[in-house]
Design a protein around this motif. Structure first.
Motif, short mmCIF file in Angstrom:
data_model
loop_
_atom_site.label_atom_id
_atom_site.label_comp_id
_atom_site.label_asym_id
_atom_site.label_seq_id
_atom_site.Cartn_x
_atom_site.Cartn_y
_atom_site.Cartn_z
N ARG A 1 -3.76 3.60 14.18
CA ARG A 1 -4.87 4.42 14.08
C ARG A 1 -5.99 3.94 15.26
O ARG A 1 -5.90 2.85 15.96
N HIS B 1 -23.45 5.83 -0.40
CA HIS B 1 -24.01 7.07 0.23
C HIS B 1 -25.17 7.55 -0.35
O HIS B 1 -26.21 8.12 0.54
N GLU C 1 0.67 -1.31 -0.05
CA GLU C 1 -0.02 0.21 0.02
C GLU C 1 0.88 1.24 -0.02
O GLU C 1 1.99 1.07 0.43
N THR D 1 -11.41 1.10 13.75
CA THR D 1 -12.35 1.63 12.50
C THR D 1 -13.61 0.77 12.98
O THR D 1 -14.82 1.34 13.08
N TYR E 1 -6.79 -0.12 11.98
CA TYR E 1 -5.42 0.14 11.05
C TYR E 1 -4.22 0.42 11.94
O TYR E 1 -4.24 0.96 12.93
N THR F 1 -19.12 9.05 5.89
CA THR F 1 -17.74 8.49 5.28
C THR F 1 -16.73 8.39 6.38
O THR F 1 -16.68 8.87 7.43
N GLY F 2 -15.94 7.08 6.42
CA GLY F 2 -15.00 6.79 7.44
C GLY F 2 -15.43 5.95 8.45
O GLY F 2 -14.95 5.59 9.41
N ALA F 3 -16.70 5.80 8.27
CA ALA F 3 -17.50 4.59 9.23
C ALA F 3 -17.03 3.34 9.21
O ALA F 3 -17.16 2.65 10.17
N GLY F 4 -16.13 2.97 8.09
CA GLY F 4 -15.71 1.32 8.03
C GLY F 4 -16.40 0.70 7.28
O GLY F 4 -16.17 -0.74 7.30
N LYS F 5 -17.05 1.17 6.14
CA LYS F 5 -17.91 0.26 5.14
C LYS F 5 -17.07 -0.57 4.12
O LYS F 5 -17.15 -1.58 4.10
N SER F 6 -16.03 -0.08 3.69
CA SER F 6 -15.14 -0.43 2.85
C SER F 6 -14.41 -1.40 3.59
O SER F 6 -13.74 -2.74 3.03
N THR F 7 -13.80 -1.24 4.78
CA THR F 7 -13.30 -2.16 5.59
C THR F 7 -14.00 -3.30 5.99
O THR F 7 -13.24 -4.50 6.03
N1 LIG Z 1 -4.96 1.47 4.62
C1 LIG Z 1 -5.32 2.40 5.62
N2 LIG Z 1 -4.48 2.53 6.62
C2 LIG Z 1 -4.87 3.36 7.79
N3 LIG Z 1 -6.23 3.88 7.79
C3 LIG Z 1 -7.11 3.66 6.88
C4 LIG Z 1 -6.63 2.82 5.85
N4 LIG Z 1 -7.79 2.70 5.12
C5 LIG Z 1 -9.02 3.25 5.70
N5 LIG Z 1 -8.31 3.73 6.78
C6 LIG Z 1 -9.19 4.48 7.81
O1 LIG Z 1 -10.32 3.73 8.27
C7 LIG Z 1 -11.40 4.36 8.47
C8 LIG Z 1 -12.45 3.63 7.73
O2 LIG Z 1 -12.18 3.79 6.36
P1 LIG Z 1 -13.29 2.91 5.34
O3 LIG Z 1 -12.41 3.03 3.88
O4 LIG Z 1 -13.65 1.66 5.61
O5 LIG Z 1 -14.22 3.77 5.48
P2 LIG Z 1 -15.90 3.91 4.56
O6 LIG Z 1 -16.83 3.99 5.50
O7 LIG Z 1 -15.74 3.10 3.46
O8 LIG Z 1 -15.58 5.69 3.92
P3 LIG Z 1 -15.96 6.14 2.54
O9 LIG Z 1 -17.52 6.13 2.71
O10 LIG Z 1 -15.33 7.51 2.40
O11 LIG Z 1 -15.48 5.40 1.47
C9 LIG Z 1 -11.13 5.73 7.75
O12 LIG Z 1 -11.00 6.51 9.08
C10 LIG Z 1 -9.80 5.72 7.27
O13 LIG Z 1 -9.19 6.83 7.38
#
Ligand SMILES: Nc1ncnc2c1ncn2[C@@H]1O[C@H](COP(=O)(O)OP(=O)(O)OP(=O)(O)O)[C@@H](O)[C@H]1O
Length: 801
Positions: free
Chosen positions: A570, A751, A331, A573, A567, A593-599
């Motif tokens: 950090r 969103h 990454e 998440t 992460y 945004t940033g809630a952790g959906k993609s995570t």
């Molecule tokens: N590779 C990474 N390293 C460190 N922190 C990360 C990484 N990827 C995501 N984060 C942090 O984890 C948190 C959740 O990220 P994530 O992408 O899951 O959010 P999300 O809900 O999908 O946001 P969005 O709607 O903006 O896509 C965010 O605060 C982001 O900054």
């Protein structure tokens, strides 16, 4: 007014590091990326005066664009040309700190560093009248006293040697005349020169190479299983060199035969008379010439081929390993570092073997012939032949170091010029709008002239260095002629034995002039090998050997059971997140945004691992499933999909390479991509450009969607996969996806609530991935909570739009 204080106070007792200036300062890399490095130097902490001097030393160095030292944190930021080796810059920082510390000593004996614009820096009373500048000596930029001391030592040493030789010249000559003693002395002196140069280069340019050299047989590691090829290339090099030496020996012999009438040696072999001997010798020389050329060509090709084979071998092996690394290791800026290892470092391994080893073998063969031949044929001349060896070795190292410094200096100017021109080309609209064409032309001309001047001095010094080296190598020829001629006249040496020896030392010393470059390249190669090895040592993703999960058996039931994940470095998440996704249904996940959906998607695909809790697929923890099978079962479309620089058809087929045209077009239809593709002049054969640059965001998303639809996996995750398409197109894609999604687990992250409106269940995430609401669209609206507010807001926006 701040009271005057010592120029460079010795480390305070409370300073984080108190050490003698002679011990190398501690440096810790904070971030090292091409063109920019940040170092932590504890000794600079809370020492503003010292930090200021270090900053000045660094900024005076031509290889550094800008340096900033923070005396509060002890951090040193260095901006430099991206192609300058980062290790070299590290060496400069270390050197600047050491030199600044050394000034603490120097202030007792010489002019102070100065009282320049820093309130902390004041000359000591009686320390001498500073001129407001740091006393720098020559190109090395060392403080005057240190250089003076060095040169005094050299002068004293030279003087003492001269006195000793004059006083006991005869004795010295008698001792040196002993071939084994002279050989031993030359060998010892050369060893000292090489060792010192090795350490200097290793410390300044390639930290780490010394450690790698400690490995057992690093060369063997580099060459690997290509030892046979190595043996063949070595043999060709050795024989080519022997042919060259033979030629060098034959030419003076021919002249000798012509001058003296006949060679007694050849006569003893049955070849009598000058008329017979001449054609025999000329024929032998011609044969040696041909052999030398043929073997030289063969050796050259063999070495180059070996270099390329090694490079190819390492690259394929390392790349295969990199493919199996965890996503976390690939990454952000790690990608560029891995890329540098895969390209530059691996090329270094190949090019060292392909070019420098050839030189090493030739040099070794020359010396291996020179030493016994002199000891056998003319032992009284051995010292003349061997004496220049350490001198030429020393000069070779010096000239190489100068060449590197010159190269760095001109590189800085080149970098500035290229940067300016690249900027101007990109900013051409701005330049035209502001009518600054003349201004920019002047700026570029100035930089171009600076670059030209820097190159001129570099060229002059490179040419001078080459000739100085040649001159030293030629001294052996002159010495051999002088002493050998006297020995022949005195009857101590047969002319026939002397003839073939004349050119030999010059030939070997000529090759020795490459020693500096070879050693430097060897160190770079060791350092590169260290980095390549470190990359190969990174652990690969585990799970390849786990139980098989055939795609057709996947039902697609997913559950997150009290999952906590953070992460590195950090806040968490996801904190104890639990949610269930029914098999064969569509589930929407929404939230800020940033809630952790993609995570959540990343955890499901095992790009990351939950710190606590479990992610289950069909009731089995994903960690217990075969990695490849798991990822085969899931199609993941992201908001910013990656398109390869090829045609639209190839991009859609990526991963399903054997799909028919009809399947491809059907997938494009479902993804709402067919109509825009059909409108393009080249249709499905349209090239998308680098990263899909020739397409709009929405078009790229639809191609990525078509790619996943064509793969037909039992689980599909759409992570903002249609966020860049207009509402109307999205609605038509959703209609098409309804058929595709029936009996398939679909997870839709979005969103825009309209995207998830038709889902069987919608999860609303809050902070730290907490599920705040869930249900169908209607149920959530009935709740009157976050979802309702968002819906009202978005519906309002749509109406006003
Ligand atoms: N590779 C990474 N390293 C460190 N922190 C990360 C990484 N990827 C995501 N984060 C942090 O984890 C948190 C959740 O990220 P994530 O992408 O899951 O959010 P999300 O809900 O999908 O946001 P969005 O709607 O903006 O896509 C965010 O605060 C982001 O900054």
């Amino acid at each position: 007014m701040i009271a005057a204080m010592p120029l460079l106070a010795p480390p305070r007792a409370d300073a984080p590091e108190a050490r003698s200036p002679r011990t190398p300062p501690t440096l810790r890399a904070r971030s090292v990326i091409p063109g920019r490095q940040r170092w932590e130097v504890p000794i600079l902490c809370r020492r503003p005066a010292l930090a200021h001097v270090v900053e000045r030393f660094l900024n005076e160095d031509v290889s550094i664009v800008e340096a900033r030292v923070n005396p509060v944190t002890g951090s040193v930021l260095v901006l430099h040309a991206p192609n300058t080796p980062s290790r070299f810059i590290a060496g400069l920082v270390r050197d600047a700190v050491t030199r600044s510390l050394a000034c603490t000593d120097a202030e007792h004996t010489a002019a102070p560093v100065d009282a320049v614009n820093h309130p902390d820096i004041r000359p000591r009373q009686g320390a001498g009248a500073g001129d407001g500048r740091v006393p720098l000596g020559g190109s090395g930029g060392r403080p005057g006293p240190a250089r003076l001391g060095k040169w005094s030592a050299v002068l004293l040493g030279g003087g003492a040697a001269a006195v000793a030789i004059t006083a006991c010249g005869k004795f010295a000559l008698t001792v040196l005349g002993q071939p084994l003693i002279s050989l031993g002395l030359a060998a010892a002196a050369t060893a000292v020169v090489v060792r010192k140069a090795w350490r200097r280069q290793a410390d300044r340019e390639q930290p780490g190479s010394r450690e790698v050299a400690m490995w057992r047989r690093p060369l063997r590691r580099i060459v690997g299983r290509h030892r046979r090829q190595l043996g063949a290339a070595t043999a060709l090099s050795v024989f080519a060199q022997l042919a060259e030496i033979t030629l060098y020996a034959l030419v003076p012999s021919i002249v000798l035969v012509l001058a003296r009438g006949e060679s007694a040696f050849l006569a003893r072999l049955g070849v009598a008379g000058v008329a017979t001997q001449l054609p025999v010798l000329v024929g032998a020389a011609a044969l040696a010439c041909l052999t030398m050329a043929a073997l030289g060509y063969g050796a050259d090709v063999a070495w180059r081929r070996l270099g390329q084979t090694i490079e190819d071998d390492w690259r394929i092996r390392t790349y295969a390993h990199v493919q199996r690394l965890a996503p976390v290791d690939l990454e952000n800026e790690r990608t560029s570092r891995v890329n540098t290892v895969l390209t530059e470092d691996i090329s270094q391994l190949g090019s060292f073997v392909g070019t420098n080893l050839h030189d090493v073998v030739q040099l070794a063969t020359s010396l291996a012939v020179l030493v016994p031949v002199y000891l056998l044929l003319a032992p009284q001349l051995a010292w003349v032949a061997f004496a220049p060896v350490p001198l030429v070795a020393w000069l070779s190292f010096r000239s190489h170091e100068r060449a590197v410094a010159d190269h760095v200096a001109s590189g800085k100017h080149r970098w500035r010029l290229h940067n300016r021109m690249a900027d101007n080309l990109q900013a051409h609209t701005t330049i035209k709008v502001t009518c600054t064409e003349t201004h920019e032309t002047t700026r570029v001309s100035e930089l171009s002239r600076e670059y030209r001047d820097a190159n001129r001095s570099t060229d002059r010094s490179a040419a001078a260095q080459t000739q100085i080296l040649r001159l030293s190598a030629c001294s052996a020829l002159v010495g051999t002629l002088l002493l050998g001629g006297r020995a022949v006249l005195g009857g101590g040496l047969p002319a026939e034995a002397f003839g073939p020896l004349i050119e030999m030392p010059g030939n070997a010393l000529g090759k020795l002039t490459r020693l500096g470059t070879i050693t430097d390249q060897y160190q770079r190669t060791l350092a590169a090998l260290g980095r390549v090895q470190a990359l190969n040592d990174l652990p690969v993703e585990s799970g390849a050997d786990l139980p098989h999960l055939p795609t057709q058996r996947v039902k697609g039931e997913i559950e997150l059971r009290k999952v906590t994940f953070a992460y590195p470095g950090r806040q968490a998440t996801l904190r104890s997140t639990s949610l269930a996704i029914a098999a064969g249904r569509t589930t929407g996940i929404v939230g800020p945004t940033g809630a952790g959906k993609s995570t959540i998607a990343k955890l499901l695909m095992r790009f990351r691992h939950a710190d606590q809790g479990q992610v289950l697929l069909d009731g089995v923890d994903v960690r217990d499933l075969g990695l490849s099978d798991l990822r085969h079962a899931i199609g993941y479309v992201t908001q910013e999909p990656f398109l390869f620089d090829s045609t639209i058809a190839e991009n859609i087929r990526y991963g399903t390479f054997h799909a028919t045209d009809a399947q491809l077009i059907a997938a494009a239809h479902t993804a709402g991509a067919h109509s825009f593709i059909a409108d393009l002049p080249a249709g499905y054969d349209t090239l998308v450009g680098e990263r899909g640059a020739a397409l709009s965001g929405g078009q790229k998303q639809r191609i990525a969607l078509a790619r996943t639809i064509l793969r037909d996996p039992p689980i599909v995750i759409l992570d903002e996969a249609t966020s860049a398409v207009d509402n109307e197109t999205e609605a038509s894609i959703q209609r098409a996806l309804q058929v595709f999604g029936s009996n398939r687990t679909m997870i839709v992250i979005a969103h825009r609530l309209a995207t998830v409106r038709g889902a069987d269940r919608i999860y609303v995430l809050g902070d730290s991935g907490l599920v705040t609401e869930h249900g169908t669209h209607e149920e959530l609206l009935a709740l009157g909570g976050t979802y309702t507010n968002l819906w009202t807001l978005q519906a309002g926006q749509q109406v006003s739009a």
